[in-house]
Design a protein around this motif. Sequence first.
Motif, PDB file in Angstrom:
ATOM      1  N   ASP A 121       0.806  -1.222   0.000  1.00 52.92           N
ATOM      2  CA  ASP A 121       0.000   0.000   0.000  1.00 52.92           C
ATOM      3  C   ASP A 121       0.840   1.274   0.000  1.00 52.92           C
ATOM      4  N   PHE A 122       2.027   1.223   0.600  1.00 51.23           N
ATOM      5  CA  PHE A 122       2.808   2.446   0.785  1.00 51.23           C
ATOM      6  C   PHE A 122       4.068   2.517  -0.076  1.00 51.23           C
ATOM      7  N   ASP A 123       4.353   1.475  -0.844  1.00 51.44           N
ATOM      8  CA  ASP A 123       5.547   1.445  -1.688  1.00 51.44           C
ATOM      9  C   ASP A 123       5.289   2.251  -2.963  1.00 51.44           C
ATOM     10  N   LYS A 145      10.183  -2.312  -1.152  1.00 47.32           N
ATOM     11  CA  LYS A 145      10.690  -1.944   0.167  1.00 47.32           C
ATOM     12  C   LYS A 145      10.171  -0.557   0.504  1.00 47.32           C
ATOM     13  N   LEU A 146      10.305  -0.175   1.738  1.00 46.72           N
ATOM     14  CA  LEU A 146       9.799   1.125   2.179  1.00 46.72           C
ATOM     15  C   LEU A 146      10.960   2.090   2.419  1.00 46.72           C
ATOM     16  N   GLU A 147      10.950   3.184   1.676  1.00 45.28           N
ATOM     17  CA  GLU A 147      11.952   4.234   1.836  1.00 45.28           C
ATOM     18  C   GLU A 147      11.607   5.068   3.074  1.00 45.28           C
ATOM     19  N   PRO A 148      12.560   5.885   3.561  1.00 44.05           N
ATOM     20  CA  PRO A 148      12.302   6.710   4.747  1.00 44.05           C
ATOM     21  C   PRO A 148      11.033   7.547   4.664  1.00 44.05           C
ATOM     22  N   ASN A 149      10.772   8.137   3.504  1.00 46.89           N
ATOM     23  CA  ASN A 149       9.569   8.960   3.368  1.00 46.89           C
ATOM     24  C   ASN A 149       8.304   8.103   3.402  1.00 46.89           C
ATOM     25  N   GLU A 150       8.399   6.871   2.892  1.00 42.20           N
ATOM     26  CA  GLU A 150       7.251   5.967   2.917  1.00 42.20           C
ATOM     27  C   GLU A 150       6.997   5.449   4.332  1.00 42.20           C
ATOM     28  N   LEU A 151       8.058   5.172   5.068  1.00 40.19           N
ATOM     29  CA  LEU A 151       7.925   4.763   6.462  1.00 40.19           C
ATOM     30  C   LEU A 151       7.303   5.879   7.295  1.00 40.19           C
ATOM     31  N   ALA A 152       7.708   7.104   7.006  1.00 43.72           N
ATOM     32  CA  ALA A 152       7.160   8.248   7.737  1.00 43.72           C
ATOM     33  C   ALA A 152       5.664   8.388   7.471  1.00 43.72           C
ATOM     34  N   HIS A 179       7.630   6.299  15.058  1.00 45.13           N
ATOM     35  CA  HIS A 179       8.735   5.906  14.194  1.00 45.13           C
ATOM     36  C   HIS A 179       8.447   4.515  13.629  1.00 45.13           C
ATOM     37  N   VAL A 180       8.739   4.327  12.355  1.00 40.72           N
ATOM     38  CA  VAL A 180       8.453   3.058  11.688  1.00 40.72           C
ATOM     39  C   VAL A 180       9.698   2.560  10.974  1.00 40.72           C
ATOM     40  N   ASP A 181       9.916   1.254  11.048  1.00 42.44           N
ATOM     41  CA  ASP A 181      11.021   0.615  10.334  1.00 42.44           C
ATOM     42  C   ASP A 181      10.500  -0.680   9.717  1.00 42.44           C
ATOM     43  N   TYR A 182      11.237  -1.209   8.774  1.00 40.79           N
ATOM     44  CA  TYR A 182      10.868  -2.458   8.116  1.00 40.79           C
ATOM     45  C   TYR A 182      12.115  -3.321   8.002  1.00 40.79           C
ATOM     46  N   LYS A 183      12.151  -4.409   8.761  1.00 42.26           N
ATOM     47  CA  LYS A 183      13.332  -5.267   8.797  1.00 42.26           C
ATOM     48  C   LYS A 183      12.925  -6.729   8.715  1.00 42.26           C
TER      49      LYS A 183
END
Length: 213
Positions: free
Chosen positions: A61-63, A69-76, A111-115
């Motif tokens: 949905d956010f890629d 993968k999710l870039e910093p702006n997408e994670l934000a 804060h969001v991360d994807y690992k």
Amino acid sequence: MKKSTYLMAALILLAPAAAMAHPHIFVEARLEVVAAPDGSVQELRNVWRFDEVFSSSVVMDFDKNTDLKLEPNELAEVGKTVRESLSDYDYYMNLTIDGKNVTVQKPDIIHVDYKEGQLLMFFAVKPSEKMPLKGKLTFGVYDPTLYTSIDFPTDKELGTVGDGFKNCKNDVLRPDADQVISQNKQSLTDAFFNDPTGTDMSKLFATRLEVSC
């Protein structure tokens, strides 16, 4: 259809009555209750790790650039969406002091991360009113609709931080579901039929930290 449709639908909890039957999102959580210098609760620090199925749906949905993968702006953007959508549900926080419910303030940021295929969220919330470290306090994290299962894998994931707790006793309570149902059968049935989308009765099943000072 907007990119945030799935996440908003799930985390805003616009779920049907069937959500009460079983969860659709699974979260492993950690909660730290931090004492303020004045002997009250300063904030509650949360770490949420989401299951891989839900995490992959969020990526879809956010890629924006479709690189899987999710870039910093997408994670934000994910964090911003969740910060807004969970405000009406007090960010799943369940706080009491001597039996009185205490709500929380909106977090400054999530804060969001994807690992390793899993979405992680980190955020801190503050009580909406002063919570002195006196008497009996409880701290839990639960979804009133049971749409999201929030689990603390071990008792170590629920703890306190700060000298203000040095004279307090901590206990992690893990209610037995069968016992809760047996003891509250009538009230649980009434609560479901009166409001099948979720009631405070679900907190009876939630793992929580009990602090006696």
